[in-house]
Design a protein around this motif. Structure first.
Motif, PDB file in Angstrom:
ATOM      1  N   GLU A 249       0.818  -1.212   0.000  1.00 32.49           N
ATOM      2  CA  GLU A 249       0.000   0.000   0.000  1.00 32.49           C
ATOM      3  C   GLU A 249       0.850   1.260   0.000  1.00 32.49           C
ATOM      4  N   VAL A 250       2.007   1.151   0.665  1.00 31.05           N
ATOM      5  CA  VAL A 250       2.874   2.329   0.797  1.00 31.05           C
ATOM      6  C   VAL A 250       4.321   1.915   0.544  1.00 31.05           C
ATOM      7  N   LEU A 251       5.028   2.740  -0.198  1.00 34.03           N
ATOM      8  CA  LEU A 251       6.456   2.505  -0.420  1.00 34.03           C
ATOM      9  C   LEU A 251       7.213   3.645   0.253  1.00 34.03           C
ATOM     10  N   LEU A 252       8.025   3.291   1.251  1.00 34.94           N
ATOM     11  CA  LEU A 252       8.592   4.321   2.130  1.00 34.94           C
ATOM     12  C   LEU A 252       9.772   5.072   1.518  1.00 34.94           C
ATOM     13  N   ASN A 253      10.526   4.422   0.658  1.00 35.55           N
ATOM     14  CA  ASN A 253      11.636   5.127  -0.013  1.00 35.55           C
ATOM     15  C   ASN A 253      11.480   4.943  -1.524  1.00 35.55           C
ATOM     16  N   ALA A 254      10.536   5.671  -2.074  1.00 36.42           N
ATOM     17  CA  ALA A 254      10.201   5.501  -3.489  1.00 36.42           C
ATOM     18  C   ALA A 254      11.065   6.410  -4.361  1.00 36.42           C
ATOM     19  N   SER A 255      11.276   5.939  -5.590  1.00 33.09           N
ATOM     20  CA  SER A 255      11.997   6.765  -6.562  1.00 33.09           C
ATOM     21  C   SER A 255      11.073   7.075  -7.716  1.00 33.09           C
ATOM     22  N   GLU A 256      11.137   8.297  -8.188  1.00 36.86           N
ATOM     23  CA  GLU A 256      10.269   8.699  -9.309  1.00 36.86           C
ATOM     24  C   GLU A 256      10.554   7.891 -10.567  1.00 36.86           C
ATOM     25  N   THR A 257      11.778   7.373 -10.676  1.00 42.32           N
ATOM     26  CA  THR A 257      12.137   6.587 -11.858  1.00 42.32           C
ATOM     27  C   THR A 257      11.179   5.417 -12.050  1.00 42.32           C
ATOM     28  N   GLY A 258      10.857   4.754 -10.951  1.00 42.54           N
ATOM     29  CA  GLY A 258       9.966   3.604 -11.046  1.00 42.54           C
ATOM     30  C   GLY A 258       8.510   4.009 -11.141  1.00 42.54           C
ATOM     31  N   LEU A 259       8.170   5.135 -10.527  1.00 45.03           N
ATOM     32  CA  LEU A 259       6.759   5.504 -10.413  1.00 45.03           C
ATOM     33  C   LEU A 259       6.201   6.157 -11.680  1.00 45.03           C
ATOM     34  N   LEU A 260       7.007   7.008 -12.306  1.00 46.77           N
ATOM     35  CA  LEU A 260       6.485   7.810 -13.428  1.00 46.77           C
ATOM     36  C   LEU A 260       5.918   6.981 -14.583  1.00 46.77           C
ATOM     37  N   PRO A 261       6.635   5.931 -15.051  1.00 44.92           N
ATOM     38  CA  PRO A 261       6.060   5.153 -16.162  1.00 44.92           C
ATOM     39  C   PRO A 261       4.724   4.521 -15.791  1.00 44.92           C
ATOM     40  N   LEU A 262       4.596   4.121 -14.510  1.00 47.62           N
ATOM     41  CA  LEU A 262       3.345   3.491 -14.080  1.00 47.62           C
ATOM     42  C   LEU A 262       2.227   4.513 -13.974  1.00 47.62           C
ATOM     43  N   LEU A 263       2.572   5.704 -13.510  1.00 46.86           N
ATOM     44  CA  LEU A 263       1.573   6.777 -13.434  1.00 46.86           C
ATOM     45  C   LEU A 263       1.071   7.112 -14.842  1.00 46.86           C
ATOM     46  N   ASP A 264       2.003   7.167 -15.797  1.00 49.48           N
ATOM     47  CA  ASP A 264       1.632   7.453 -17.192  1.00 49.48           C
ATOM     48  C   ASP A 264       0.691   6.399 -17.760  1.00 49.48           C
ATOM     49  N   LYS A 265       0.825   5.157 -17.249  1.00 45.17           N
ATOM     50  CA  LYS A 265      -0.036   4.073 -17.745  1.00 45.17           C
ATOM     51  C   LYS A 265      -1.349   3.992 -16.989  1.00 45.17           C
ATOM     52  N   GLY A 266      -1.564   4.910 -16.084  1.00 43.67           N
ATOM     53  CA  GLY A 266      -2.853   4.973 -15.385  1.00 43.67           C
ATOM     54  C   GLY A 266      -2.887   4.240 -14.058  1.00 43.67           C
ATOM     55  N   ALA A 267      -1.729   3.860 -13.526  1.00 41.36           N
ATOM     56  CA  ALA A 267      -1.725   3.148 -12.240  1.00 41.36           C
ATOM     57  C   ALA A 267      -2.221   4.065 -11.125  1.00 41.36           C
ATOM     58  N   PRO A 268      -2.959   3.504 -10.169  1.00 38.01           N
ATOM     59  CA  PRO A 268      -3.533   4.328  -9.085  1.00 38.01           C
ATOM     60  C   PRO A 268      -2.488   4.664  -8.021  1.00 38.01           C
ATOM     61  N   ILE A 269      -1.536   5.485  -8.373  1.00 36.24           N
ATOM     62  CA  ILE A 269      -0.470   5.826  -7.414  1.00 36.24           C
ATOM     63  C   ILE A 269      -0.279   7.345  -7.314  1.00 36.24           C
ATOM     64  N   ARG A 270       0.198   7.750  -6.163  1.00 33.98           N
ATOM     65  CA  ARG A 270       0.585   9.146  -5.904  1.00 33.98           C
ATOM     66  C   ARG A 270       1.825   9.105  -5.021  1.00 33.98           C
ATOM     67  N   TRP A 271       2.534  10.211  -4.959  1.00 38.18           N
ATOM     68  CA  TRP A 271       3.641  10.271  -4.020  1.00 38.18           C
ATOM     69  C   TRP A 271       3.843  11.700  -3.538  1.00 38.18           C
ATOM     70  N   SER A 272       4.449  11.760  -2.356  1.00 34.79           N
ATOM     71  CA  SER A 272       4.787  13.070  -1.819  1.00 34.79           C
ATOM     72  C   SER A 272       6.301  13.202  -1.813  1.00 34.79           C
ATOM     73  N   LEU A 273       6.772  14.436  -1.921  1.00 30.90           N
ATOM     74  CA  LEU A 273       8.207  14.724  -1.842  1.00 30.90           C
ATOM     75  C   LEU A 273       8.384  15.638  -0.636  1.00 30.90           C
ATOM     76  N   PRO A 274       8.537  15.044   0.559  1.00 32.82           N
ATOM     77  CA  PRO A 274       8.575  15.862   1.777  1.00 32.82           C
ATOM     78  C   PRO A 274       9.615  16.978   1.690  1.00 32.82           C
ATOM     79  N   ASP A 275       9.304  18.062   2.374  1.00 32.50           N
ATOM     80  CA  ASP A 275      10.167  19.245   2.382  1.00 32.50           C
ATOM     81  C   ASP A 275      10.710  19.442   3.793  1.00 32.50           C
ATOM     82  N   PRO A 276      12.010  19.474   4.047  1.00 31.67           N
ATOM     83  CA  PRO A 276      13.100  19.427   3.082  1.00 31.67           C
ATOM     84  C   PRO A 276      13.242  18.040   2.454  1.00 31.67           C
TER      85      PRO A 276
END
Lengths: 369, 405
Positions: A249-276
């Motif tokens: 359900e949650v990936l604690l140390n996610a990389s955009e490299t893996g997520l972006l292609p899946l998001l483009d294909k319509g996968a039900p995912i989101r991510w936050s980029l905490p600040d800092p």
């Protein structure tokens, strides 16, 4: 008067230098087939001599070792080959850990295959530069990169690899997801049995957050993550796929490299980029013993031109080149927010501390690997 | 090859075959002994071969043979090998008996289909089973949850998951060996048993089973060795739950930052002992098996056990095996290949033909050609080598041939 003379002398010297540069740039290659490539070089690689193009064409091939950002790399290589048809590009792709170790093993054995290497750990690249593992070559677009995004003449950053916290929107409610806007939020017991982590050995993007968390929040932070009993996934790509499928359900140390292609294909995912944020650079360099040194230099030049960099960035990650607007479709999404600041860290120390970080990780999370 | 030819090598063979056998042994030395010797050498070094300032040490052996992490991995390797070999024999044996010795409907077709799992790489089967039985999003778990509310009926990321994938594969191997043995037993012995009034079950247990016992034992050992040395299944399914076997430890030591190639080499020697002990035991059993002259290798007509109504149950058992070992994994693979990303939440928008469109374009198709080339060249090359090896071992009576054996 002497001041005036000195100005005149400097001015003349400057003009002479300019003329020399212009002369080098205008000395077109003798082969008319290279005219197209040369025209492009004149436009986007100011000052690079035609002799580099001719030498690269003589070598005729090139081997690029690249990471899981396959779409970005292949798009860039495709365009490079259109621009420079005399150089054919061979490719090898793997997770950073495996790719790096393969290159090091080949180097130790004296079997030099890779011309271009990429790595997600700037500390590793700096270390290799100091050990003469990389070719010293300053690109013509060197001025487009800040000090943090390069080591002058050795490596240049392809991207800022933003580390995030990702979740499956079918399984995590918006209310729950609010907890994931800060790094501290990932230790909330609500994620027990629902979360996964990417093994820190998988590469720089997977490793850096463990280093930063340990350094900034102490071993207790890792112990709290361990208490969640997260599933350990060996690499970024399968972890992202597991998130998209809903297996985690949650990936604690996610990389955009893996997520972006899946998001483009319509996968039900989101991510936050905490600040800092946490954003290690992904760098590209020429191997010291590159079997095709000129073709490698030409590719290194092309990768950081406006065109080459633009093609890569559109698919590969947040821009590290000055003045480049983030062209990725995700950057237009209302929920997507890039951190305004980053947690400072010393890449050299991060590399040096790897064994102690992994030891702490094993104590808190598990013995795997 | 007889036991006699193994134990009594002579040097009375003609010169040419002796030279041929010498050359063959020299070839084997290069391709078998050299890498093994290099592994041993590396296992005593402080850094990988080629590294400057590397010296000799026993620390790698200490780690590989004495540290709790590696002892755990060894224990896991042995337990996994034993459990898989035993279960594979039970299931493969049952399949062999059903197909070879009963009147189960469809048995001739089953004989062909049961060996299909052997043709599929267990890496592919593992990936398919992840799609089927991943705890939260595997197709099986998702649909069982939908209809029953049970969250996870079977978790592939577990010891039982690893055993399941292995057993579905190696049961076919056990079937192949036991089916051949059952077919090769002299039918007149069983006929005699029946004529003396002994029933089929008692005949099977008292006579058939002892006759094929050597085949069972050697098959057990071979499966044990294969499983102990398998890397893909425990690595993919064990890592998420911190279950490591020796091959997966070796992989991570070699491939992942920071690498420890010298410890990997020392761990490799542990695997080597397992393989060597297994091979020696297997050879001994094979030698003893030669005494069982009733398992002749010649086919003969056997009386089939009439199972009555039970034959439909045995048929269902075979169908269930085929469904689990071939049907479901292939359905999962085909379904997955038609999706944008793997998910049990099937909606029209997740389906696509893009994977096939990109698969046949440019570099993406190269692995298929590479695999084909490797299969053809590897298959051909190995056949030639083994024909020559068999000839040298079987026909040439020299010390070199004995050594090659």
């Amino acid at each position: 008067m002497p001041k005036f003379l000195s100005r005149i002398t400097m001015g003349l010297a400057g003009l002479l230098l300019l003329a020399t540069d212009a002369g080098a740039q205008s000395a077109a290659p003798s082969d008319p087939k290279l005219a197209g490539s040369w025209a492009f070089m004149q436009q986007q690689m100011p000052g690079v001599p035609a002799s580099l193009l001719e030498a690269a064409c003589k070598e005729a091939s090139l081997m690029v070792y690249y990471g899981t950002w396959v779409d970005a790399e292949e798009a860039q290589i495709k365009r490079f080959q259109e621009r420079f048809p005399c150089v054919s590009v061979e490719k090898f792709t793997a997770d950073t850990g495996q790719r790096r170790e393969r290159w090091l093993a080949e180097t130790r054995a004296g079997r030099h295959i890779a011309d271009i290497i990429q790595d997600t750990d700037p500390g590793f690249l700096n270390d290799q530069a100091s050990k003469n593992g990389l070719t010293e070559y300053k690109i013509s677009n060197d001025g487009q990169f800040d000090a943090a995004a390069k080591k002058d003449g050795y490596w240049y950053a392809l991207r800022v690899a933003l580390v995030g916290i990702a979740w499956n929107t079918d399984l995590v409610s918006d209310e729950e997801a609010k907890k994931l806007s800060t790094w501290q939020g990932i230790t909330d017991p609500v994620w027990a049995g629902r979360a996964a982590i990417v093994d820190p050995s998988a590469g720089g993007v997977a490793y850096t957050p463990w280093y930063v968390w340990l350094k900034n929040y102490g071993p207790e932070f890792l112990q709290k993550i361990g208490a969640l009993k997260p599933r350990i996934i060996a690499a970024i790509t399968p972890a992202s796929a597991a998130l998209a499928s809903g297996d985690i359900e949650v990936l604690l140390n996610a990389s955009e490299t893996g997520l972006l292609p899946l998001l483009d294909k319509g996968a039900p995912i989101r991510w936050s980029l905490p600040d800092p944020g946490i954003g290690p650079m992904t760098g590209q360099a020429i191997a010291a013993a590159a079997p095709h040194p000129n073709a490698a230099k030409l590719f290194q030049e092309y990768s950081f031109t406006e065109e080459g960099y633009g093609i890569w960035q559109k698919l590969g990650g947040a821009p590290a080149r000055k003045g480049v607007k983030d062209q990725r479709p995700v950057a237009q999404q209302s929920w997507y927010k890039v951190p305004t600041s980053f947690i400072p860290y010393d890449p050299a120390d991060a590399s040096k501390s790897m064994n102690s970080v992994l030891e702490e990780y094993r104590k808190s999370i598990g013995n795997a690997r | 090859m007889s036991v006699q030819s193994m134990s009594e090598p002579s040097s009375s063979a003609p010169l040419l075959p002796r030279v041929a056998s010498f050359l063959f042994v020299a070839f084997l030395l290069v391709v078998v002994i050299t890498p093994v010797a290099y592994v041993f050498y590396g296992s005593f070094r402080t850094d990988s071969p080629g590294a400057p300032d590397a010296g000799f040490t026993l620390a790698n052996w200490q780690t590989a043979y004495l540290s709790p992490v590696y002892l755990d991995a060894l224990w896991n390797t042995v337990v996994l090998g034993v459990v898989v070999a035993a279960l594979s024999l039970v299931i493969g044996g049952a399949l062999a008996w059903i197909v070879a010795r009963t009147d189960t409907p469809g048995r001739n077709t089953f004989a062909l289909l049961i060996i299909v799992p052997l043709m599929i790489s267990n890496l592919i089967t593992t990936l398919a089973w992840i799609a089927l039985a991943a705890p939260n999003a595997g197709f099986i778990n998702a649909y069982v949850r939908m209809f029953t509310g049970i969250r996870t009926i079977f978790d592939i990321y577990s010891f039982s998951g690893i055993v399941t994938v292995h057993v579905l594969h190696y049961a076919a191997f056990a079937f192949l060996a036991l089916f051949a043995a059952l077919r090769s037993i002299d039918a007149s012995l069983e006929e005699a048993s029946y004529m003396l009034g002994v029933g089929p079950l008692r005949t099977s247990i008292r006579m058939t089973l002892p006759l094929i016992a050597p085949t069972i034992a050697t098959t057990f050992l071979v499966i044990f060795i294969f499983v102990a040395e398998n890397f893909s299944v425990p690595t993919l399914l064990g890592t998420p739950v911190d279950f490591q076997t020796l091959p997966s430890m070796i992989f991570f030591n070699m491939a992942v930052t920071p690498t420890q190639p010298t410890i990997a080499a020392a761990s490799g020697t542990v695997l080597l002992w397992i393989a060597l002990i297994g091979t020696v035991l297997q050879r001994r059993m094979t030698s003893r098996a030669n005494r069982y002259v009733t398992v002749t290798g010649k086919g003969s007509r056997h009386r089939l056990a009439r199972l009555g109504i039970w034959r439909y149950f045995t048929c269902a058992f075979v169908v269930l095996y085929l469904l689990l070992a071939v049907g479901l994994p292939y359905i999962a693979l085909v379904l997955g290949s038609l999706m944008n990303f793997l998910t049990p939440r099937l909606r029209p928008e997740v389906f696509t033909l893009d994977n096939y469109r990109t698969f046949f374009v440019g570099d993406n198709f190269a692995p298929v050609l590479n695999s084909l080339g490797l299969s053809i060249c590897g298959g051909l090359g190995l056949t030639i080598i083994y024909v020559l090896l068999s000839f040298v071992i079987g026909r040439v009576r020299s010390r070199w041939a004995f050594a090659a054996d």
